[in-house]
Enzyme design. Structure first.
Site, short mmCIF file in Angstrom:
data_model
loop_
_atom_site.label_atom_id
_atom_site.label_comp_id
_atom_site.label_asym_id
_atom_site.label_seq_id
_atom_site.Cartn_x
_atom_site.Cartn_y
_atom_site.Cartn_z
N LEU A 164 42.15 5.22 8.69
CA LEU A 164 41.84 5.93 7.44
C LEU A 164 42.67 7.22 7.36
O LEU A 164 42.13 8.32 7.26
CB LEU A 164 40.34 6.22 7.34
CG LEU A 164 39.85 6.43 5.90
CD1 LEU A 164 39.87 5.13 5.11
CD2 LEU A 164 38.43 7.02 5.89
N GLY A 165 43.98 7.04 7.40
CA GLY A 165 44.89 8.17 7.18
C GLY A 165 45.16 8.29 5.69
O GLY A 165 44.34 7.88 4.86
N ARG A 166 46.32 8.85 5.36
CA ARG A 166 46.64 9.05 3.94
C ARG A 166 46.62 7.73 3.17
O ARG A 166 46.04 7.64 2.09
CB ARG A 166 48.03 9.66 3.80
CG ARG A 166 48.20 11.04 4.42
CD ARG A 166 49.68 11.37 4.35
NE ARG A 166 50.00 12.71 4.81
CZ ARG A 166 50.36 12.99 6.05
NH1 ARG A 166 50.42 12.05 6.98
NH2 ARG A 166 50.67 14.23 6.39
N ILE A 167 47.26 6.70 3.75
CA ILE A 167 47.37 5.43 3.02
C ILE A 167 46.02 4.72 2.98
O ILE A 167 45.60 4.20 1.94
CB ILE A 167 48.47 4.55 3.66
CG1 ILE A 167 49.84 5.21 3.43
CG2 ILE A 167 48.45 3.13 3.09
CD1 ILE A 167 51.00 4.57 4.17
N ARG A 187 40.85 6.21 14.82
CA ARG A 187 40.81 6.81 16.16
C ARG A 187 39.68 7.85 16.23
O ARG A 187 38.98 7.96 17.22
CB ARG A 187 42.14 7.49 16.48
CG ARG A 187 43.16 6.56 17.08
CD ARG A 187 44.50 7.21 17.18
NE ARG A 187 45.03 7.56 15.86
CZ ARG A 187 46.24 8.06 15.65
NH1 ARG A 187 47.04 8.29 16.67
NH2 ARG A 187 46.67 8.33 14.44
N ARG A 244 52.12 -2.09 10.31
CA ARG A 244 53.20 -2.59 11.15
C ARG A 244 52.76 -3.94 11.71
O ARG A 244 51.58 -4.12 12.05
CB ARG A 244 53.46 -1.63 12.32
CG ARG A 244 54.21 -0.37 11.95
CD ARG A 244 55.68 -0.66 11.64
NE ARG A 244 56.42 0.55 11.34
CZ ARG A 244 56.62 1.04 10.11
NH1 ARG A 244 56.12 0.40 9.06
NH2 ARG A 244 57.32 2.13 9.92
N ASP A 268 52.73 -7.73 4.51
CA ASP A 268 53.97 -7.04 4.11
C ASP A 268 54.85 -6.79 5.33
O ASP A 268 56.02 -6.49 5.21
CB ASP A 268 53.63 -5.70 3.44
CG ASP A 268 54.87 -4.94 2.97
OD1 ASP A 268 55.80 -5.60 2.45
OD2 ASP A 268 54.90 -3.70 3.11
N GLU A 273 60.58 -8.50 12.28
CA GLU A 273 61.24 -8.49 10.96
C GLU A 273 62.76 -8.47 11.13
O GLU A 273 63.26 -7.80 12.05
CB GLU A 273 60.81 -7.24 10.17
CG GLU A 273 59.35 -7.29 9.82
CD GLU A 273 58.85 -5.99 9.18
OE1 GLU A 273 59.68 -5.15 8.80
OE2 GLU A 273 57.63 -5.83 9.10
N HIS A 291 58.31 -6.51 3.59
CA HIS A 291 58.19 -5.07 3.91
C HIS A 291 58.62 -4.21 2.71
O HIS A 291 59.58 -3.44 2.81
CB HIS A 291 59.03 -4.72 5.14
CG HIS A 291 58.59 -3.46 5.82
ND1 HIS A 291 58.70 -3.25 7.16
CD2 HIS A 291 58.04 -2.32 5.31
CE1 HIS A 291 58.25 -2.04 7.47
NE2 HIS A 291 57.84 -1.45 6.35
C1 8YV Z 1 60.15 1.66 4.87
C2 8YV Z 1 57.93 2.10 6.12
O1 8YV Z 1 60.35 0.32 4.59
O2 8YV Z 1 57.54 4.38 5.69
C3 8YV Z 1 57.41 3.45 6.46
O3 8YV Z 1 56.86 3.59 7.56
O4 8YV Z 1 57.70 1.17 6.79
C4 8YV Z 1 58.70 1.91 4.86
O5 8YV Z 1 58.50 2.93 3.98
C5 8YV Z 1 61.07 2.02 5.95
O6 8YV Z 1 60.65 2.84 6.94
C6 8YV Z 1 62.36 2.50 5.34
O7 8YV Z 1 63.42 2.08 6.04
#
Ligand code: 8YV
Length: 325
Positions: A164-167, A187, A244, A268, A273, A291
């Site tokens: 539960l961070g910013r995103i 955490r 990730r 995503d 990757e 991604h």
């Molecule tokens: C990007 C990301 O695809 O911000 C991140 O952590 O995974 C994505 O915003 C990437 O890092 C840009 O290359």
């Protein structure tokens, strides 16, 4: 004199143009950044030799969330003082080595939060309602043979957010509009939110219909969504990952989707990757995107601006706008 900086890894055209317009950019040649097994079984990285020979005086490096800088690469640049990371996540960079050498890292948080959260909601709706599969159904001319199978209702679902961070918070705020019940695991317990806290990811999975992964990548969160967590999510449960690939045991996920341990997934991000497990490609209950969480003109422009702002501020006073430590 124009400042010389290092570019590690391929970068978006607009950022490359800006960097080249303002600085003298040394770019690790593509073929030199490839890693191949040496005779003794270890991994030999040609880029390290390139850096030793060409980047001795470099003080600032720019990299991305995907490419990052390995410990060996960092050590090959004895004068390196700052790393500007294009991306909020910087787990591809060897943070311990950078820290130990007093090298600061700046990332690009906040400016991409909305877009990543939007995509998480999009994946959730897409998977539960089968939008991807329904689109293929229409394109393949199957509609004339009969109706599309019934899907799962979105409104009112119980959602568990891992991280539960910013995103994670931005996702939770959006889901309120869908009358969803939000729980989370983090955490640390977050005090200023009304959401139920689950003591473990497994408990969270057991209590929700949709598990959304928004945790920071890196060694601490690796494999957090295990086979046991997927079993706890259960045959009517869905998994969404915008964090990730490393946070999920991908082998266990493929197995869980194959044998019906969970109902579906919206992904995503992946472990290796841009390679995606072949088994996922033919599954109709899975939505796969490459991604693209931050992949909008607006977010990527703002991320590039923040990378530039970090470099400029570091050159002016030795500090970063958005340091990660
Ligand atoms: C990007 C990301 O695809 O911000 C991140 O952590 O995974 C994505 O915003 C990437 O890092 C840009 O290359």
């Amino acid at each position: 004199m124009v400042t010389r900086i290092l570019q590690a890894g391929p970068m978006m055209g607009m950022l490359e143009d800006d960097l080249n317009g303002e600085f003298s950019v040394l770019r690790i040649p593509e073929h030199d950044s490839s890693k191949y097994p040496a005779d003794n079984g270890s991994v030999h990285d040609e880029s390290v030799e390139f850096l030793r020979q060409n980047a001795g005086g470099i003080e600032i490096a720019v990299t991305t969330g995907e490419a990052g800088l390995s410990g060996e690469q960092i050590l090959a640049m004895p004068h390196l003082r700052a790393i500007a990371n294009f991306g909020a996540g910087y787990d591809a960079t060897d943070v311990a080595t950078a820290r130990a050498r007093g090298i600061v890292i700046g990332n690009t948080p906040d400016v991409l939060t909305d877009c990543v959260a939007d995509l998480a909601v999009g994946l959730l709706i897409s998977v539960l309602r089968g939008i991807g599969a329904a689109d293929r159904f229409v394109r393949r001319g199957k509609w004339v043979d009969g109706p599309f199978p019934l899907a799962a209702k979105v409104t009112g679902k119980r959602v568990g957010i891992v991280g539960l961070g910013r995103i994670g918070r931005a996702i939770a705020n959006r889901l309120g509009a869908f009358e969803m019940t939000i729980s989370y695991h983090n955490r640390h317990r977050v005090l200023d939110v009304p959401f139920h806290y689950a003591d473990s990811v497994q408990q969270l999975a057991a209590e929700c219909d949709v598990l959304i992964v928004a945790a920071t990548g890196g060694p601490e969160s690796a494999g957090l969504v295990s086979a046991d967590v997927l079993a706890a999510l259960g045959p009517a449960g869905y998994l969404i990952n915008v964090a990730r690939g490393s946070v999920i045991d991908e082998t266990a996920l493929v197995q869980a989707l194959t044998d019906g341990t969970i109902a579906g997934a919206g992904l995503d991000v992946f472990t290796d990757e841009p390679r995606v497990p072949l088994a996922l490609l033919n599954m109709e209950n899975v939505v796969l995107v490459p991604h693209i969480g931050s992949g909008t003109m607006e977010s990527r422009r703002a991320m590039a601006d923040l990378v530039l702002a970090n470099i400029r501020q570091f050159l002016a006073d030795g500090t970063l706008v958005t340091p990660v430590y």
